[in-house]
Structure formats: structure tokens, C-alpha cells
Design an enzyme around this catalytic site. Structure first.
Site, short mmCIF file in Angstrom:
data_model
loop_
_atom_site.label_atom_id
_atom_site.label_comp_id
_atom_site.label_asym_id
_atom_site.label_seq_id
_atom_site.Cartn_x
_atom_site.Cartn_y
_atom_site.Cartn_z
N GLU A 71 0.91 -1.20 0.15
CA GLU A 71 0.19 0.11 -0.09
C GLU A 71 0.85 1.19 -0.22
O GLU A 71 0.47 2.28 -0.62
CB GLU A 71 -1.08 -0.13 1.38
CG GLU A 71 -1.90 0.97 1.29
CD GLU A 71 -1.41 2.30 1.82
OE1 GLU A 71 -2.14 3.39 1.60
OE2 GLU A 71 -0.52 2.33 2.53
N HIS A 78 -4.75 -2.67 1.67
CA HIS A 78 -4.56 -2.55 3.07
C HIS A 78 -4.30 -3.60 4.10
O HIS A 78 -3.39 -3.59 4.96
CB HIS A 78 -5.76 -1.48 3.74
CG HIS A 78 -5.44 0.00 3.07
ND1 HIS A 78 -5.98 0.51 1.93
CD2 HIS A 78 -4.73 0.92 3.91
CE1 HIS A 78 -5.50 1.66 1.98
NE2 HIS A 78 -4.98 2.20 2.96
N GLN A 121 -5.67 5.73 15.29
CA GLN A 121 -5.56 4.25 14.73
C GLN A 121 -4.30 4.01 15.01
O GLN A 121 -4.02 2.82 15.27
CB GLN A 121 -5.64 4.24 13.06
CG GLN A 121 -5.78 3.02 12.49
CD GLN A 121 -5.71 3.26 10.98
OE1 GLN A 121 -5.03 3.21 10.17
NE2 GLN A 121 -7.21 3.29 10.51
N ALA A 157 -11.76 -4.68 8.33
CA ALA A 157 -10.95 -5.86 8.14
C ALA A 157 -9.49 -5.51 8.40
O ALA A 157 -8.73 -6.34 9.16
CB ALA A 157 -11.28 -6.74 6.88
N ASP A 158 -9.16 -4.64 7.66
CA ASP A 158 -7.51 -4.35 7.69
C ASP A 158 -7.38 -3.56 9.11
O ASP A 158 -6.42 -3.84 9.70
CB ASP A 158 -6.96 -3.41 6.57
CG ASP A 158 -7.55 -1.92 6.70
OD1 ASP A 158 -6.81 -1.21 7.28
OD2 ASP A 158 -8.51 -1.67 5.67
N GLN A 159 -8.36 -2.71 9.61
CA GLN A 159 -7.99 -2.10 10.96
C GLN A 159 -7.85 -2.85 12.05
O GLN A 159 -7.53 -2.95 13.17
CB GLN A 159 -9.06 -0.96 11.17
CG GLN A 159 -8.99 0.05 9.96
CD GLN A 159 -10.43 1.15 10.10
OE1 GLN A 159 -10.60 1.39 11.23
NE2 GLN A 159 -11.06 1.14 9.23
#
Length: 327
Positions: free
Chosen positions: A10, A300, A100, A278-280
Site C-alpha cells: 500500500e 491495506h 488508529q 477488516a484491515d483495521q
């Protein structure tokens, strides 16, 4: 010292944010090179510097290279500690993206943070997505997270202010319950007439109820003052969410329908979480175990999984008609 190529896969700010968070959690010093090399404006922007400082404040880290447009930093973490921080990038940089980076670290020792910037900006989840989609999954696992939106902030002026408090916890596995959820909508604005949030919410609600057949509960949050002007809609059902931002000349109804249509597409797709969640969630899956699924293996998610493996965390990923993550 672990070296991470910041241009891999990414190749954006995600690698930097996750690298310093994992460095703090695992007490592994890290050098991140070639930061955002393939972007139009490579290197560190103010919001990336702010994210690194937020993590550093939670673990007394020593940092080098932390300057505007720097392409390389070294991050040497100290001991995780409870800290009360104030972070201001000085721009409309995304508050949710700064959080995040900080949140996975703060869950280990607790603490609070006041972040100034943009609560809803492009290429970022909204603060309402963080509070209504991501945080409930973590709260259900046992995390204590309180999010308070003091001021809304939009590009280019920013001026949003968010306070987050976290108590130290050892959450259980990440598991998404298999239950029939309702729908939620947050329609918000700053510096605009009150009817804007009403029209956004009404358009989103009408489309969601007619297409999904679920009852929707809208929350209206018009702010009269503040440093900036803008609007947004965040819609969710269970662990699937979607957002849309207003802009000059775009009717409020189109903003509401855009968020609703994006959520409808996620709800009609296989999986227990939306593709962005899903990626977080991968960093929490690595730390606490569990499982969930989505419909697409995004770039990601590939990037986060690759980086987690570099730090010694293995995430199992099975791809068939559905993408299943487990640890």
C-alpha cells in the site's frame, strides 16, 4: 533494530502508523525507510508526525527523523505507560488516523488523548465510524474505550477536537456475533443550516429501510460554531459501516444516499465485517486472537498482514468465496 520499507505494498501512512504501534507493543526498535515514496508529496506530512508522537508519548520513545517531508525515521520505544496526551498536527489532518496508531498501544496501559484536526476528511474513516463500528467490536471483546467529539473539524481549516479515554485491559478474542442487527446513522455538520443534517439522515434512512428492511435509528449532530464548515454521514449495521462526506454544491440528499448505498453493498456482500474494518482489526486480532471474515482481501489488509509477520505475528488468511482471518 527492525527495518521496514515504507513504500511496500500500500505504501502510504498505514505502514508508518502500524509500524510504530507494533514497535511500542513489542518493544522492538524500528527504522521506517522510503516513507510514502510513491505519493504525490512523499515523506512525512503533519498528521503522520502527529501519529508517531502520539505513540511515542505512550511509551517514552526516542525518535529521529521526525520532520516534515522526512523519508526515514527511527523509533526506539521505552516502557509502555499510562499517559495523558495532547496532539495537534496544526492542520485538518485526520484525527481517526492518528487514533488508529495510538489506540492499540493505549489499550495495554490505559491513558487519554486530546487530538485536534479533522474529524471527517477524505481517505479516512470518520470519527463516528471509529466510535460506532470499530470501537464496539473492541468493547465487546472487553476493551474500555470512551470517545467524545468536542468539535467537528473539516478540510481545510480543521479545528475538530476529540478526547479519547482508555482503561488498561486484556481484551478477549475478536469475535463478531452472528446476530441480526439494526441500522444506525449519524448525520453531522458544522457551520451549516440545521436542515442539512435532517435531509442527509432522511435520505439515508429511506434507502436503508427500503433496501435492507431493517429499522434505522438516526442521530443528528448539527454544530453551529467551530473553525470549519462541512458535513458527513456515517451509517452502520453490526460490524459493517460506510461513510460519505458533503462538499460545496452537493445536495444533502446525495450525501445521505451515498453512505446508505455503500453500506447496502457491504451488507449484501459476504463476511462479518466490512472490507475497511477488516484491515483495521488485524493488529487487534494479532494481539488478542479471534476470527472474522470479509468479502475482499484489500491492499491495506495485505500490507497490515505483511507488516505483522515482520514483527513476528502470524495472521492466518483463507481465501475462497470469502476472506477469513484468524489468529
Amino acid at each position: 533494530m527492525l527495518t521496514v520499507d515504507g513504500s511496500h505494498l500500500e505504501g502510504g501512512g498505514q505502514i508508518l502508523r502500524l509500524a510504530v504501534a507494533l514497535s511500542a507493543i513489542s518493544t522492538t526498535p524500528v527504522t521506517v525507510t522510503r516513507i510514502r515514496q510513491n505519493r504525490d508529496k512523499p515523506g512525512l506530512a503533519p498528521q503522520h508526525i502527529a501519529a508517531v508522537r502520539a505513540v511515542a508519548g505512550a511509551c517514552d520513545a526516542e525518535c529521529t527523523g521526525l520532520s516534515l517531508r522526512s523519508s526515514e525515521i527511527t523509533f526506539t520505544p521505552g516502557r509502555l505507560r499510562r499517559a495523558d496526551l495532547e496532539i495537534d498536527p496544526g492542520t485538518a489532518g485526520s484525527i481517526p488516523l492518528i487514533l488508529q496508531a495510538w489506540l492499540p498501544v493505549a489499550l495495554h496501559a490505559g491513558g487519554s488523548i486530546m487530538v485536534t484536526g479533522g474529524t471527517e476528511v477524505v481517505w479516512s474513516p470518520t470519527i463516528d465510524y471509529l466510535d460506532r463500528v470499530l470501537a464496539p467490536v473492541l468493547r465487546r471483546a472487553g476493551a474500555s474505550i470512551e470517545i467524545e467529539v468536542l468539535e467537528r473539524g473539516y478540510y481545510p481549516q480543521g479545528g475538530g477536537r476529540v478526547r479519547v479515554r482508555v482503561e488498561p485491559a486484556r481484551p478477549g478474542p475478536i469475535v463478531i456475533p452472528d446476530e441480526e442487527p439494526g441500522c444506525g446513522i449519524v448525520s453531522c455538520s458544522a457551520g451549516l443550516p440545521g436542515h442539512v443534517v435532517e435531509r442527509q439522515a432522511a435520505a439515508a434512512r429511506t434507502l436503508l429501510e427500503s433496501d435492507l428492511g431493517l429499522s434505522c435509528t438516526p442521530t443528528l449532530d448539527p454544530r453551529e460554531g467551530g473553525a470549519s464548515t462541512g458535513s458527513s454521514v456515517t451509517a452502520w449495521s453490526g460490524a459493517k459501516g460506510a461513510v460519505a462526506l458533503g462538499k460545496r454544491g452537493l445536495p444533502a440528499e446525495k450525501v445521505g444516499r451515498a453512505a446508505a448505498q455503500a453500506l447496502i453493498e457491504e451488507c449484501r456482500s459476504p463476511g462479518t465485517v466490512d472490507v475497511r474494518l477488516a484491515d483495521q482489526l488485524l493488529v487487534y486480532l494479532a494481539c488478542y486472537g479471534g476470527e472474522y471474515s470479509t468479502h475482499t482481501l484489500s491492499m491495506h489488509a495485505k500490507t497490515a498482514r505483511h507488516l505483522l509477520l515482520e514483527f513476528g505475528y502470524e495472521i492466518r488468511c483463507r481465501e475462497n468465496d470469502i476472506v477469513e482471518f484468524s489468529a
